[in-house]
Design a protein around this motif. Structure first.
Motif, PDB file in Angstrom:
ATOM      1  N   HIS A  99       0.757  -1.140   0.009  1.00 24.90           N
ATOM      2  CA  HIS A  99      -0.149  -0.059  -0.192  1.00 24.90           C
ATOM      3  C   HIS A  99       0.799   1.333   0.064  1.00 24.90           C
ATOM      4  O   HIS A  99       0.729   2.213  -0.716  1.00 24.90           O
ATOM      5  CB  HIS A  99      -0.890  -0.037   1.143  1.00 24.90           C
ATOM      6  N   PHE A 100       1.862   1.432   0.944  1.00 19.33           N
ATOM      7  CA  PHE A 100       2.742   2.508   1.097  1.00 19.33           C
ATOM      8  C   PHE A 100       3.701   2.455  -0.355  1.00 19.33           C
ATOM      9  O   PHE A 100       3.846   3.916  -0.623  1.00 19.33           O
ATOM     10  CB  PHE A 100       3.681   2.452   2.199  1.00 19.33           C
ATOM     11  N   VAL A 101       4.186   1.534  -1.101  1.00 16.60           N
ATOM     12  CA  VAL A 101       4.744   1.703  -2.256  1.00 16.60           C
ATOM     13  C   VAL A 101       4.085   2.454  -3.147  1.00 16.60           C
ATOM     14  O   VAL A 101       4.495   3.402  -3.919  1.00 16.60           O
ATOM     15  CB  VAL A 101       5.424   0.498  -2.715  1.00 16.60           C
ATOM     16  N   GLY A 102       2.874   1.753  -3.364  1.00 17.73           N
ATOM     17  CA  GLY A 102       1.823   2.447  -4.531  1.00 17.73           C
ATOM     18  C   GLY A 102       1.466   4.159  -3.935  1.00 17.73           C
ATOM     19  O   GLY A 102       1.343   4.855  -5.100  1.00 17.73           O
ATOM     20  N   ALA A 103       1.282   4.526  -2.629  1.00 16.94           N
ATOM     21  CA  ALA A 103       0.911   5.640  -2.167  1.00 16.94           C
ATOM     22  C   ALA A 103       2.310   6.539  -2.669  1.00 16.94           C
ATOM     23  O   ALA A 103       1.988   7.734  -3.018  1.00 16.94           O
ATOM     24  CB  ALA A 103       0.758   5.738  -0.670  1.00 16.94           C
ATOM     25  N   VAL A 104       3.544   6.218  -2.195  1.00 17.42           N
ATOM     26  CA  VAL A 104       4.672   6.904  -2.432  1.00 17.42           C
ATOM     27  C   VAL A 104       4.852   7.017  -4.099  1.00 17.42           C
ATOM     28  O   VAL A 104       5.070   8.243  -4.604  1.00 17.42           O
ATOM     29  CB  VAL A 104       5.920   6.127  -1.864  1.00 17.42           C
ATOM     30  N   PHE A 105       4.515   6.094  -4.868  1.00 16.56           N
ATOM     31  CA  PHE A 105       4.578   6.233  -6.146  1.00 16.56           C
ATOM     32  C   PHE A 105       3.596   7.285  -6.718  1.00 16.56           C
ATOM     33  O   PHE A 105       4.038   8.017  -7.657  1.00 16.56           O
ATOM     34  CB  PHE A 105       4.257   4.843  -6.876  1.00 16.56           C
ATOM     35  N   ALA A 106       2.366   7.377  -6.187  1.00 20.32           N
ATOM     36  CA  ALA A 106       1.404   8.169  -6.653  1.00 20.32           C
ATOM     37  C   ALA A 106       1.873   9.620  -6.457  1.00 20.32           C
ATOM     38  O   ALA A 106       1.658  10.577  -7.142  1.00 20.32           O
ATOM     39  CB  ALA A 106       0.032   7.765  -6.172  1.00 20.32           C
ATOM     40  N   THR A 107       2.320   9.975  -5.040  1.00 23.80           N
ATOM     41  CA  THR A 107       2.709  11.174  -4.740  1.00 23.80           C
ATOM     42  C   THR A 107       4.046  11.862  -5.610  1.00 23.80           C
ATOM     43  O   THR A 107       4.001  12.740  -5.883  1.00 23.80           O
ATOM     44  CB  THR A 107       3.203  11.200  -3.234  1.00 23.80           C
ATOM     45  N   MET A 108       5.137  10.768  -5.605  1.00 21.81           N
ATOM     46  CA  MET A 108       6.170  11.271  -6.268  1.00 21.81           C
ATOM     47  C   MET A 108       5.937  11.499  -7.965  1.00 21.81           C
ATOM     48  O   MET A 108       6.573  12.293  -8.769  1.00 21.81           O
ATOM     49  CB  MET A 108       7.241  10.404  -6.118  1.00 21.81           C
ATOM     50  N   ALA A 109       4.857  10.646  -8.414  1.00 22.02           N
ATOM     51  CA  ALA A 109       4.538  10.808  -9.674  1.00 22.02           C
ATOM     52  C   ALA A 109       3.654  12.010 -10.099  1.00 22.02           C
ATOM     53  O   ALA A 109       3.210  12.480 -11.022  1.00 22.02           O
ATOM     54  CB  ALA A 109       4.130   9.623 -10.380  1.00 22.02           C
ATOM     55  N   GLY A 110       2.775  12.492  -8.866  1.00 22.57           N
ATOM     56  CA  GLY A 110       2.017  13.663  -9.107  1.00 22.57           C
ATOM     57  C   GLY A 110       0.511  13.199  -9.592  1.00 22.57           C
ATOM     58  O   GLY A 110       0.060  14.050 -10.300  1.00 22.57           O
ATOM     59  N   VAL A 111       0.103  12.002  -9.276  1.00 22.79           N
ATOM     60  CA  VAL A 111      -1.093  11.367 -10.093  1.00 22.79           C
ATOM     61  C   VAL A 111      -1.889  10.981  -8.678  1.00 22.79           C
ATOM     62  O   VAL A 111      -1.586  10.758  -7.533  1.00 22.79           O
ATOM     63  CB  VAL A 111      -0.792  10.247 -10.743  1.00 22.79           C
ATOM     64  N   GLN A 112      -3.232  10.659  -9.026  1.00 24.21           N
ATOM     65  CA  GLN A 112      -4.120  10.237  -8.133  1.00 24.21           C
ATOM     66  C   GLN A 112      -4.662   8.859  -8.669  1.00 24.21           C
ATOM     67  O   GLN A 112      -5.161   8.617  -9.682  1.00 24.21           O
ATOM     68  CB  GLN A 112      -5.324  11.299  -7.931  1.00 24.21           C
ATOM     69  N   ILE A 113      -4.369   7.894  -7.905  1.00 28.40           N
ATOM     70  CA  ILE A 113      -4.685   6.529  -8.005  1.00 28.40           C
ATOM     71  C   ILE A 113      -5.430   6.014  -6.771  1.00 28.40           C
ATOM     72  O   ILE A 113      -4.950   5.919  -5.843  1.00 28.40           O
ATOM     73  CB  ILE A 113      -3.523   5.683  -8.647  1.00 28.40           C
ATOM     74  N   ARG A 114      -6.509   5.487  -7.051  1.00 32.01           N
ATOM     75  CA  ARG A 114      -7.166   4.706  -5.900  1.00 32.01           C
ATOM     76  C   ARG A 114      -6.524   3.498  -5.385  1.00 32.01           C
ATOM     77  O   ARG A 114      -6.457   2.757  -6.069  1.00 32.01           O
ATOM     78  CB  ARG A 114      -8.639   4.832  -6.280  1.00 32.01           C
ATOM     79  N   HIS A 115      -6.493   3.558  -3.923  1.00 33.05           N
ATOM     80  CA  HIS A 115      -6.073   2.256  -3.228  1.00 33.05           C
ATOM     81  C   HIS A 115      -7.421   1.306  -3.074  1.00 33.05           C
ATOM     82  O   HIS A 115      -8.176   1.765  -2.634  1.00 33.05           O
ATOM     83  CB  HIS A 115      -5.352   2.725  -2.170  1.00 33.05           C
ATOM     84  N   VAL A 116      -6.968   0.061  -3.735  1.00 34.56           N
ATOM     85  CA  VAL A 116      -8.125  -1.139  -3.139  1.00 34.56           C
ATOM     86  C   VAL A 116      -7.566  -2.143  -2.592  1.00 34.56           C
ATOM     87  O   VAL A 116      -6.573  -2.942  -3.077  1.00 34.56           O
ATOM     88  CB  VAL A 116      -8.752  -1.570  -4.483  1.00 34.56           C
ATOM     89  N   PRO A 117      -7.561  -2.256  -1.136  1.00 36.05           N
ATOM     90  CA  PRO A 117      -7.000  -3.261  -0.238  1.00 36.05           C
ATOM     91  C   PRO A 117      -7.698  -4.612  -0.398  1.00 36.05           C
ATOM     92  O   PRO A 117      -8.971  -4.446  -0.437  1.00 36.05           O
ATOM     93  CB  PRO A 117      -7.118  -2.846   1.207  1.00 36.05           C
ATOM     94  N   TYR A 118      -7.095  -5.764  -0.491  1.00 34.08           N
ATOM     95  CA  TYR A 118      -7.546  -6.982  -0.532  1.00 34.08           C
ATOM     96  C   TYR A 118      -6.961  -7.785   0.700  1.00 34.08           C
ATOM     97  O   TYR A 118      -6.145  -7.565   1.050  1.00 34.08           O
ATOM     98  CB  TYR A 118      -7.228  -7.706  -1.747  1.00 34.08           C
ATOM     99  N   ARG A 119      -7.613  -8.910   0.859  1.00 34.30           N
ATOM    100  CA  ARG A 119      -7.068  -9.881   1.974  1.00 34.30           C
ATOM    101  C   ARG A 119      -6.277 -10.914   1.543  1.00 34.30           C
ATOM    102  O   ARG A 119      -6.547 -12.255   1.168  1.00 34.30           O
ATOM    103  CB  ARG A 119      -8.430 -10.410   2.624  1.00 34.30           C
ATOM    104  N   GLY A 120      -5.005 -10.637   1.272  1.00 37.09           N
ATOM    105  CA  GLY A 120      -3.740 -11.360   0.904  1.00 37.09           C
ATOM    106  C   GLY A 120      -3.555 -11.445  -0.732  1.00 37.09           C
ATOM    107  O   GLY A 120      -4.300 -10.586  -1.649  1.00 37.09           O
ATOM    108  N   THR A 121      -2.444 -11.919  -0.984  1.00 37.00           N
ATOM    109  CA  THR A 121      -1.967 -11.720  -2.348  1.00 37.00           C
ATOM    110  C   THR A 121      -2.713 -12.556  -3.335  1.00 37.00           C
ATOM    111  O   THR A 121      -2.761 -12.047  -4.263  1.00 37.00           O
ATOM    112  CB  THR A 121      -0.366 -12.019  -2.263  1.00 37.00           C
ATOM    113  N   PRO A 122      -3.201 -13.743  -3.245  1.00 36.52           N
ATOM    114  CA  PRO A 122      -4.070 -14.318  -4.071  1.00 36.52           C
ATOM    115  C   PRO A 122      -5.215 -13.684  -4.671  1.00 36.52           C
ATOM    116  O   PRO A 122      -5.588 -13.385  -5.883  1.00 36.52           O
ATOM    117  CB  PRO A 122      -4.344 -15.650  -3.516  1.00 36.52           C
ATOM    118  N   ALA A 123      -5.645 -12.901  -3.539  1.00 33.79           N
ATOM    119  CA  ALA A 123      -7.031 -11.994  -3.735  1.00 33.79           C
ATOM    120  C   ALA A 123      -6.550 -11.091  -4.796  1.00 33.79           C
ATOM    121  O   ALA A 123      -7.488 -10.477  -5.591  1.00 33.79           O
ATOM    122  CB  ALA A 123      -7.816 -11.617  -2.836  1.00 33.79           C
ATOM    123  N   ALA A 124      -5.604 -10.178  -4.553  1.00 40.67           N
ATOM    124  CA  ALA A 124      -5.040  -9.025  -5.250  1.00 40.67           C
ATOM    125  C   ALA A 124      -4.897  -9.371  -6.619  1.00 40.67           C
ATOM    126  O   ALA A 124      -5.089  -8.654  -7.531  1.00 40.67           O
ATOM    127  CB  ALA A 124      -4.150  -8.301  -4.440  1.00 40.67           C
TER     128      ALA A 124
END
Length: 326
Positions: free
Chosen positions: A168-193
Protein backbone atom coordinates in the motif's frame (compact mmCIF):
# COMPACT_ATOMS: atom_id res chain seq x y z
CA UNK A 1 39.56 -3.63 59.30
CA UNK A 2 38.56 -6.91 60.95
CA UNK A 3 39.38 -10.31 59.52
CA UNK A 4 35.63 -10.94 59.11
CA UNK A 5 35.14 -7.71 57.12
CA UNK A 6 38.15 -8.55 54.98
CA UNK A 7 36.74 -11.99 54.26
CA UNK A 8 33.33 -10.60 53.34
CA UNK A 9 34.95 -8.08 51.01
CA UNK A 10 37.01 -10.81 49.35
CA UNK A 11 33.92 -12.95 48.80
CA UNK A 12 32.06 -9.94 47.38
CA UNK A 13 34.88 -9.13 44.94
CA UNK A 14 35.08 -12.77 43.85
CA UNK A 15 31.31 -12.92 43.28
CA UNK A 16 31.36 -9.70 41.26
CA UNK A 17 34.23 -10.99 39.14
CA UNK A 18 32.30 -14.20 38.51
CA UNK A 19 29.19 -12.23 37.53
CA UNK A 20 31.07 -10.04 35.06
CA UNK A 21 32.80 -13.07 33.59
CA UNK A 22 29.55 -14.88 32.88
CA UNK A 23 28.67 -13.13 29.56
CA UNK A 24 32.13 -13.77 28.17
CA UNK A 25 32.02 -17.43 29.21
CA UNK A 26 28.52 -17.70 27.77
CA UNK A 27 29.70 -16.21 24.47
CA UNK A 28 32.70 -18.56 24.37
CA UNK A 29 30.48 -21.65 24.55
CA UNK A 30 27.75 -20.33 22.25
CA UNK A 31 26.06 -22.04 20.52
CA UNK A 32 25.87 -25.25 22.51
CA UNK A 33 22.25 -26.12 21.65
CA UNK A 34 19.63 -25.45 18.93
CA UNK A 35 18.64 -21.86 18.12
CA UNK A 36 15.06 -20.93 17.33
CA UNK A 37 14.41 -18.47 14.53
CA UNK A 38 11.01 -16.89 15.14
CA UNK A 39 8.92 -15.80 12.14
CA UNK A 40 5.93 -13.54 12.79
CA UNK A 41 3.95 -14.93 9.85
CA UNK A 42 2.56 -18.28 8.78
CA UNK A 43 4.35 -20.98 6.84
CA UNK A 44 4.71 -20.42 3.10
CA UNK A 45 4.89 -16.62 3.13
CA UNK A 46 7.90 -14.62 1.99
CA UNK A 47 9.34 -14.16 5.48
CA UNK A 48 8.94 -17.85 6.26
CA UNK A 49 10.55 -18.85 2.97
CA UNK A 50 13.66 -16.71 3.43
CA UNK A 51 13.92 -17.83 7.08
CA UNK A 52 14.08 -21.48 6.01
CA UNK A 53 16.51 -20.71 3.19
CA UNK A 54 18.84 -18.99 5.65
CA UNK A 55 18.36 -21.43 8.54
CA UNK A 56 19.81 -24.39 6.65
CA UNK A 57 23.25 -22.94 5.74
CA UNK A 58 23.36 -21.10 9.07
CA UNK A 59 22.96 -24.42 10.89
CA UNK A 60 25.92 -25.78 8.96
CA UNK A 61 28.12 -22.78 9.80
CA UNK A 62 27.19 -22.74 13.50
CA UNK A 63 27.27 -26.49 14.02
CA UNK A 64 23.87 -26.40 15.76
CA UNK A 65 20.34 -26.68 14.35
CA UNK A 66 18.58 -23.40 13.59
CA UNK A 67 14.87 -24.22 13.86
CA UNK A 68 12.22 -21.96 12.31
CA UNK A 69 9.25 -21.33 14.61
CA UNK A 70 6.17 -19.60 13.20
CA UNK A 71 4.31 -17.21 15.52
CA UNK A 72 1.78 -15.58 13.16
CA UNK A 73 -0.68 -12.84 14.00
CA UNK A 74 -1.17 -9.09 14.37
CA UNK A 75 1.03 -8.16 11.42
CA UNK A 76 4.07 -9.96 12.75
CA UNK A 77 3.97 -8.29 16.16
CA UNK A 78 3.27 -11.51 18.11
CA UNK A 79 6.49 -13.04 16.82
CA UNK A 80 8.38 -9.83 17.52
CA UNK A 81 7.08 -9.70 21.09
CA UNK A 82 8.06 -13.35 21.63
CA UNK A 83 11.70 -12.56 20.86
CA UNK A 84 11.73 -9.16 22.57
CA UNK A 85 10.81 -10.92 25.83
CA UNK A 86 13.00 -13.99 25.29
CA UNK A 87 16.14 -14.79 27.27
CA UNK A 88 19.12 -12.72 26.19
CA UNK A 89 21.29 -15.76 25.62
CA UNK A 90 21.52 -16.00 21.83
CA UNK A 91 19.08 -18.88 21.44
CA UNK A 92 16.08 -16.88 20.18
CA UNK A 93 16.37 -14.70 17.09
CA UNK A 94 13.72 -12.83 15.11
CA UNK A 95 13.41 -12.77 11.34
CA UNK A 96 12.08 -9.25 10.87
CA UNK A 97 11.13 -7.45 7.68
CA UNK A 98 10.22 -3.89 6.81
CA UNK A 99 6.73 -4.58 8.17
CA UNK A 100 8.40 -4.42 11.59
CA UNK A 101 9.37 -0.82 10.85
CA UNK A 102 5.87 -0.03 9.55
CA UNK A 103 4.25 -1.47 12.71
CA UNK A 104 6.12 1.08 14.84
CA UNK A 105 3.81 3.80 13.51
CA UNK A 106 0.81 1.75 12.35
CA UNK A 107 -0.21 0.51 15.80
CA UNK A 108 -1.15 2.87 18.61
CA UNK A 109 0.33 0.54 21.17
CA UNK A 110 2.88 -2.27 20.94
CA UNK A 111 4.09 -4.49 23.80
CA UNK A 112 7.68 -3.72 22.81
CA UNK A 113 9.76 -0.89 21.33
CA UNK A 114 10.54 -1.66 17.70
CA UNK A 115 14.17 -0.52 17.87
CA UNK A 116 15.21 -0.42 21.52
CA UNK A 117 14.03 -3.93 22.42
CA UNK A 118 16.08 -5.63 19.70
CA UNK A 119 19.77 -6.14 18.96
CA UNK A 120 20.03 -6.06 15.15
CA UNK A 121 22.47 -8.62 13.75
CA UNK A 122 22.36 -8.42 9.95
CA UNK A 123 20.26 -8.12 6.85
CA UNK A 124 19.91 -11.44 5.02
CA UNK A 125 17.99 -10.58 1.85
CA UNK A 126 16.03 -7.97 -0.05
CA UNK A 127 13.34 -8.13 -2.70
CA UNK A 128 11.88 -5.34 -4.82
CA UNK A 129 8.20 -4.77 -5.36
CA UNK A 130 6.75 -4.67 -8.85
CA UNK A 131 4.14 -2.31 -10.23
CA UNK A 132 2.09 -4.52 -12.52
CA UNK A 133 -0.98 -4.01 -14.67
CA UNK A 134 -3.82 -5.99 -16.10
CA UNK A 135 -2.50 -7.39 -19.39
CA UNK A 136 -5.22 -5.58 -21.36
CA UNK A 137 -4.59 -2.12 -19.88
CA UNK A 138 -3.45 -0.06 -22.88
CA UNK A 139 -0.21 1.28 -21.40
CA UNK A 140 3.17 0.01 -22.56
CA UNK A 141 5.28 1.35 -19.72
CA UNK A 142 5.25 3.42 -16.54
CA UNK A 143 5.54 6.74 -18.38
CA UNK A 144 2.37 5.89 -20.30
CA UNK A 145 0.67 4.90 -17.06
CA UNK A 146 1.56 8.24 -15.45
CA UNK A 147 0.24 10.12 -18.49
CA UNK A 148 -3.03 8.19 -18.37
CA UNK A 149 -3.38 8.71 -14.61
CA UNK A 150 -2.86 12.47 -15.01
CA UNK A 151 -5.48 12.60 -17.76
CA UNK A 152 -7.97 10.61 -15.66
CA UNK A 153 -7.50 11.46 -11.95
CA UNK A 154 -8.78 8.83 -9.51
CA UNK A 155 -10.02 6.54 -12.26
CA UNK A 156 -7.22 3.99 -12.10
CA UNK A 157 -7.14 1.66 -9.10
CA UNK A 158 -4.24 -0.26 -7.55
CA UNK A 159 -4.59 -3.36 -5.42
CA UNK A 160 -2.53 -4.25 -2.36
CA UNK A 161 -2.68 -6.84 0.41
CA UNK A 162 -4.14 -4.34 2.87
CA UNK A 163 -4.19 -0.87 4.39
CA UNK A 164 -0.86 -0.05 6.00
CA UNK A 165 1.00 -2.80 4.17
CA UNK A 166 4.33 -2.11 2.47
CA UNK A 167 2.56 -2.69 -0.84
CA UNK A 168 0.00 0.00 0.00
CA UNK A 169 2.70 2.45 1.00
CA UNK A 170 4.80 1.80 -2.11
CA UNK A 171 1.77 2.53 -4.28
CA UNK A 172 1.05 5.69 -2.27
CA UNK A 173 4.66 6.90 -2.52
CA UNK A 174 4.66 6.23 -6.26
CA UNK A 175 1.45 8.23 -6.76
CA UNK A 176 2.78 11.13 -4.67
CA UNK A 177 6.15 11.29 -6.43
CA UNK A 178 4.54 10.91 -9.86
CA UNK A 179 1.99 13.63 -9.08
CA UNK A 180 -1.02 11.43 -9.86
CA UNK A 181 -4.18 10.31 -8.08
CA UNK A 182 -4.74 6.55 -8.10
CA UNK A 183 -7.28 4.87 -5.84
CA UNK A 184 -6.10 2.22 -3.41
CA UNK A 185 -8.16 -0.98 -3.14
CA UNK A 186 -7.07 -3.30 -0.32
CA UNK A 187 -7.56 -7.07 -0.50
CA UNK A 188 -7.12 -9.86 2.01
CA UNK A 189 -3.95 -11.46 0.82
CA UNK A 190 -1.84 -11.76 -2.30
CA UNK A 191 -3.97 -14.36 -4.18
CA UNK A 192 -7.07 -12.15 -3.95
CA UNK A 193 -5.16 -9.06 -5.10
CA UNK A 194 -3.65 -10.92 -8.04
CA UNK A 195 -7.02 -12.38 -9.05
CA UNK A 196 -8.63 -8.93 -8.94
CA UNK A 197 -5.93 -7.48 -11.19
CA UNK A 198 -6.04 -10.36 -13.65
CA UNK A 199 -9.84 -10.13 -13.94
CA UNK A 200 -9.81 -6.35 -14.47
CA UNK A 201 -11.60 -5.57 -11.22
CA UNK A 202 -8.64 -3.24 -10.66
CA UNK A 203 -6.13 -2.07 -13.23
CA UNK A 204 -2.92 -2.17 -11.19
CA UNK A 205 -1.21 -4.22 -8.52
CA UNK A 206 1.74 -3.42 -6.25
CA UNK A 207 3.25 -6.57 -4.80
CA UNK A 208 6.55 -8.13 -3.81
CA UNK A 209 8.26 -9.90 -6.65
CA UNK A 210 8.17 -13.58 -5.71
CA UNK A 211 4.45 -14.36 -6.21
CA UNK A 212 4.38 -12.38 -9.47
CA UNK A 213 7.27 -13.97 -11.38
CA UNK A 214 5.22 -16.78 -12.88
CA UNK A 215 2.29 -14.46 -13.65
CA UNK A 216 4.57 -12.01 -15.45
CA UNK A 217 6.55 -14.60 -17.39
CA UNK A 218 3.31 -16.35 -18.34
CA UNK A 219 1.79 -13.12 -19.68
CA UNK A 220 -1.11 -12.99 -17.21
CA UNK A 221 0.17 -9.70 -15.75
CA UNK A 222 2.17 -6.87 -17.29
CA UNK A 223 5.24 -5.70 -15.37
CA UNK A 224 5.70 -1.93 -15.66
CA UNK A 225 8.51 -1.23 -13.19
CA UNK A 226 10.45 -2.51 -10.19
CA UNK A 227 10.66 -0.41 -7.05
CA UNK A 228 14.38 -0.82 -6.30
CA UNK A 229 17.13 1.56 -7.37
CA UNK A 230 18.69 -1.07 -9.62
CA UNK A 231 17.11 -3.54 -12.00
CA UNK A 232 16.02 -6.86 -10.55
CA UNK A 233 18.24 -9.66 -11.83
CA UNK A 234 15.33 -12.12 -11.88
CA UNK A 235 13.47 -9.82 -14.34
CA UNK A 236 16.34 -7.90 -15.97
CA UNK A 237 14.20 -6.44 -18.78
CA UNK A 238 11.82 -4.65 -16.43
CA UNK A 239 12.97 -1.03 -15.83
CA UNK A 240 13.07 0.68 -12.46
CA UNK A 241 10.62 3.38 -11.39
CA UNK A 242 13.54 5.81 -11.41
CA UNK A 243 14.30 4.94 -15.04
CA UNK A 244 10.76 5.99 -15.89
CA UNK A 245 11.61 9.49 -14.70
CA UNK A 246 10.69 9.38 -11.01
CA UNK A 247 14.15 10.11 -9.67
CA UNK A 248 15.12 8.95 -6.21
CA UNK A 249 12.49 6.22 -6.03
CA UNK A 250 14.07 3.30 -4.18
CA UNK A 251 11.98 0.98 -2.00
CA UNK A 252 12.52 -2.72 -1.44
CA UNK A 253 11.30 -5.21 1.07
CA UNK A 254 14.08 -6.38 3.36
CA UNK A 255 14.60 -9.23 5.76
CA UNK A 256 17.02 -9.32 8.68
CA UNK A 257 17.78 -11.09 11.94
CA UNK A 258 17.76 -9.57 15.41
CA UNK A 259 18.29 -10.88 18.95
CA UNK A 260 16.56 -9.47 22.04
CA UNK A 261 18.23 -6.28 23.24
CA UNK A 262 20.88 -7.05 25.83
CA UNK A 263 22.21 -10.15 24.11
CA UNK A 264 26.01 -10.20 24.67
CA UNK A 265 27.89 -8.32 21.98
CA UNK A 266 30.22 -11.27 21.40
CA UNK A 267 27.24 -13.47 20.52
CA UNK A 268 25.81 -10.79 18.21
CA UNK A 269 29.16 -10.55 16.44
CA UNK A 270 29.51 -14.33 16.17
CA UNK A 271 26.07 -14.61 14.64
CA UNK A 272 26.82 -11.75 12.26
CA UNK A 273 29.95 -13.52 11.02
CA UNK A 274 27.99 -16.76 10.64
CA UNK A 275 25.26 -15.04 8.60
CA UNK A 276 27.84 -13.42 6.34
CA UNK A 277 29.37 -16.84 5.66
CA UNK A 278 26.01 -18.60 5.28
CA UNK A 279 24.38 -16.32 2.71
CA UNK A 280 27.49 -15.93 0.55
CA UNK A 281 28.17 -19.62 -0.15
CA UNK A 282 27.51 -20.51 -3.78
CA UNK A 283 24.80 -23.05 -2.96
CA UNK A 284 22.93 -20.77 -0.51
CA UNK A 285 23.18 -17.78 -2.84
CA UNK A 286 21.73 -19.82 -5.70
CA UNK A 287 18.85 -21.11 -3.57
CA UNK A 288 18.04 -17.60 -2.37
CA UNK A 289 18.14 -16.18 -5.89
CA UNK A 290 16.07 -19.07 -7.25
CA UNK A 291 13.40 -18.14 -4.70
CA UNK A 292 13.42 -14.56 -6.12
CA UNK A 293 15.25 -12.97 -3.16
CA UNK A 294 18.55 -11.09 -3.36
CA UNK A 295 21.12 -12.18 -0.74
CA UNK A 296 22.34 -9.39 1.54
CA UNK A 297 24.39 -8.88 4.69
CA UNK A 298 25.85 -6.03 6.73
CA UNK A 299 27.23 -5.26 10.18
CA UNK A 300 25.12 -5.00 13.36
CA UNK A 301 25.64 -1.23 13.49
CA UNK A 302 24.68 -0.84 9.83
CA UNK A 303 21.54 -2.90 10.32
CA UNK A 304 20.64 -0.91 13.44
CA UNK A 305 21.01 2.35 11.50
CA UNK A 306 18.92 0.88 8.67
CA UNK A 307 16.15 -0.12 11.08
CA UNK A 308 16.09 3.34 12.68
CA UNK A 309 15.89 5.05 9.29
CA UNK A 310 13.13 2.70 8.13
CA UNK A 311 11.02 3.38 11.22
CA UNK A 312 11.35 7.13 10.58
CA UNK A 313 10.72 6.77 6.85
CA UNK A 314 7.55 4.67 7.12
CA UNK A 315 6.15 6.87 9.86
CA UNK A 316 6.34 9.84 7.49
CA UNK A 317 4.87 7.83 4.60
CA UNK A 318 1.95 6.76 6.79
CA UNK A 319 1.20 10.38 7.68
CA UNK A 320 1.42 11.52 4.07
CA UNK A 321 -0.81 8.67 2.91
CA UNK A 322 -3.39 9.52 5.59
CA UNK A 323 -3.34 6.03 7.10
CA UNK A 324 -5.00 5.93 10.51
CA UNK A 325 -3.33 4.14 13.40
CA UNK A 326 -4.86 0.82 14.38
Amino acid sequence: MSKISTSIMAVGIAAAAFTFAMPAAQADSWPSRPIRMVVGFGAGGGTDIIARLVAQPLSEVLGQPVVVENKPGAGGTIGADTVAKAAKDGYSIFMMNNGHAVSASLYKSLPYQSAKDFAPVSLVATMPLIITANKDLPVADLKALVARAKAEPNKLRFASVGVGSTQHFVGAVFATMAGVQIRHVPYRGTPAAIAATRSGEVELLVEVASPLIGQIKGGELKALAVSSAERYEVLPNVPTVAEAGIKGFDISTWYGLAFPAGTPVDIVNKMNAAINRAVTTDSARKQILDASFIPASNTPSQFAAHLDSEITRWGKVMQEAGVQQQ
